[in-house]
Design an enzyme around this catalytic site. Sequence first.
Site, PDB file in Angstrom:
ATOM      1  N   ASP A 197      34.103  42.631  45.178  1.00  0.00           N
ATOM      2  CA  ASP A 197      33.565  41.270  45.077  1.00  0.00           C
ATOM      3  C   ASP A 197      32.608  41.182  43.892  1.00  0.00           C
ATOM      4  O   ASP A 197      32.013  42.180  43.484  1.00  0.00           O
ATOM      5  CB  ASP A 197      32.843  40.922  46.393  1.00  0.00           C
ATOM      6  CG  ASP A 197      32.617  39.430  46.550  1.00  0.00           C
ATOM      7  OD1 ASP A 197      33.179  38.648  45.752  1.00  0.00           O
ATOM      8  OD2 ASP A 197      31.866  39.046  47.463  1.00  0.00           O
ATOM      9  N   ASN A 226      42.830  33.406  49.025  1.00  0.00           N
ATOM     10  CA  ASN A 226      42.621  33.293  47.568  1.00  0.00           C
ATOM     11  C   ASN A 226      43.550  32.289  46.878  1.00  0.00           C
ATOM     12  O   ASN A 226      43.304  31.888  45.741  1.00  0.00           O
ATOM     13  CB  ASN A 226      42.734  34.665  46.879  1.00  0.00           C
ATOM     14  CG  ASN A 226      41.513  35.547  47.094  1.00  0.00           C
ATOM     15  OD1 ASN A 226      41.601  36.773  47.038  1.00  0.00           O
ATOM     16  ND2 ASN A 226      40.365  34.946  47.349  1.00  0.00           N
TER      17      ASN A 226
HETATM   18  C1  FPP Z   1      36.419  39.015  43.971  1.00  0.00           C
HETATM   19  O1  FPP Z   1      35.557  38.521  42.976  1.00  0.00           O
HETATM   20  C2  FPP Z   1      37.605  39.582  43.406  1.00  0.00           C
HETATM   21  C3  FPP Z   1      38.888  39.107  43.577  1.00  0.00           C
HETATM   22  C4  FPP Z   1      39.251  37.941  44.371  1.00  0.00           C
HETATM   23  C5  FPP Z   1      40.033  39.720  42.927  1.00  0.00           C
HETATM   24  C6  FPP Z   1      40.022  41.210  42.829  1.00  0.00           C
HETATM   25  C7  FPP Z   1      40.741  41.593  41.607  1.00  0.00           C
HETATM   26  C8  FPP Z   1      40.372  42.560  40.753  1.00  0.00           C
HETATM   27  C9  FPP Z   1      39.289  43.480  40.957  1.00  0.00           C
HETATM   28  C10 FPP Z   1      41.129  42.741  39.492  1.00  0.00           C
HETATM   29  C11 FPP Z   1      42.514  43.151  39.682  1.00  0.00           C
HETATM   30  C12 FPP Z   1      42.656  44.292  40.583  1.00  0.00           C
HETATM   31  C13 FPP Z   1      43.702  45.100  40.572  1.00  0.00           C
HETATM   32  C14 FPP Z   1      43.859  46.126  41.603  1.00  0.00           C
HETATM   33  C15 FPP Z   1      44.727  45.016  39.529  1.00  0.00           C
HETATM   34  P1  FPP Z   1      35.188  36.977  42.980  1.00  0.00           P
HETATM   35  O2  FPP Z   1      36.040  36.314  41.976  1.00  0.00           O
HETATM   36  O3  FPP Z   1      35.272  36.460  44.370  1.00  0.00           O
HETATM   37  O4  FPP Z   1      33.699  37.022  42.493  1.00  0.00           O
HETATM   38  P2  FPP Z   1      32.522  36.013  42.884  1.00  0.00           P
HETATM   39  O5  FPP Z   1      32.271  36.174  44.370  1.00  0.00           O
HETATM   40  O6  FPP Z   1      31.382  36.494  42.064  1.00  0.00           O
HETATM   41  O7  FPP Z   1      32.977  34.648  42.523  1.00  0.00           O
END
Ligand code: FPP
Length: 253
Positions: free
Chosen positions: A30, A78
């Site tokens: 996250d 998501n």
């Molecule tokens: C949460 O951060 C992250 C995600 C919803 C996506 C996870 C993806 C990755 C780490 C990159 C790709 C991964 C792989 C395995 C190829 P957020 O966007 O919710 O952050 P925030 O809470 O700060 O808005």
Amino acid sequence: MGRAPASFPERILPDVPREKIPASVGIIMDGNGRWARRFGWERIKGHTAGIDAVRDTARAAAELGISELTLYAFSVENWKRPRREVTYLMELLRRFAIDERPEIERNGIRFRTIGRVAELPEKTFSALRETERLSAGNDGMVLRLALNYGGRAELADAARRIADDVVAGTLRPGDVDEAALAARLYDASMREVDMVVRTASEMRISNFLLWQISYAELVVTDVLWPDFRRANLYTAIREYAARERRFGELVKG
Ligand code: FPP
């Protein structure tokens, strides 16, 4: 993911006894968006930067002899994000599945996915499936991505499979127990998770692996996912190793 012989964890973490290293780790990645906003960038830049964190963490986990690393990469919720961000994430996943093949092969990693993966865009789905197929015969760490994943969806899907088997006459209602349900989860070979790490400070499970984390220790760090590196994994393991796991029993001694 570099060379990663699961050999001498005591050289890497001399202060943690080998038996205190978790066999199965889950990570709720996250904070990608917050990381990007800190620099005044679009949120999606945080997802790209998150790939480096995935690489370093997976390499470190394999070196420590961790058997299974499960990463929450895309939840069933998501899809509600802006279309541009979803499209970007799907392309990032497709590229990751292809680009990491040599590293996965070099390190004997078994790449797997859990979730309603067949509902992902076809190009992403087929790249993931192919990497799973290519790595299926390996014998090293399982690197598992939870994609279009929800813990409740997984339990509902398992319940539907139980109902199908009962209707087909291959399962008697009286034989429906925990083992019968566990055998119908997305990856029936998945072991119980010992430690769940969540980055970016939130104290929530967010529908991640509800069944498999029943007795897991939760370690929350304020590090944002794109900044997460092996040193942060070591810190989480030290915290985990210091915990007393009781599995509902009384403390012995
Ligand atoms: C949460 O951060 C992250 C995600 C919803 C996506 C996870 C993806 C990755 C780490 C990159 C790709 C991964 C792989 C395995 C190829 P957020 O966007 O919710 O952050 P925030 O809470 O700060 O808005």
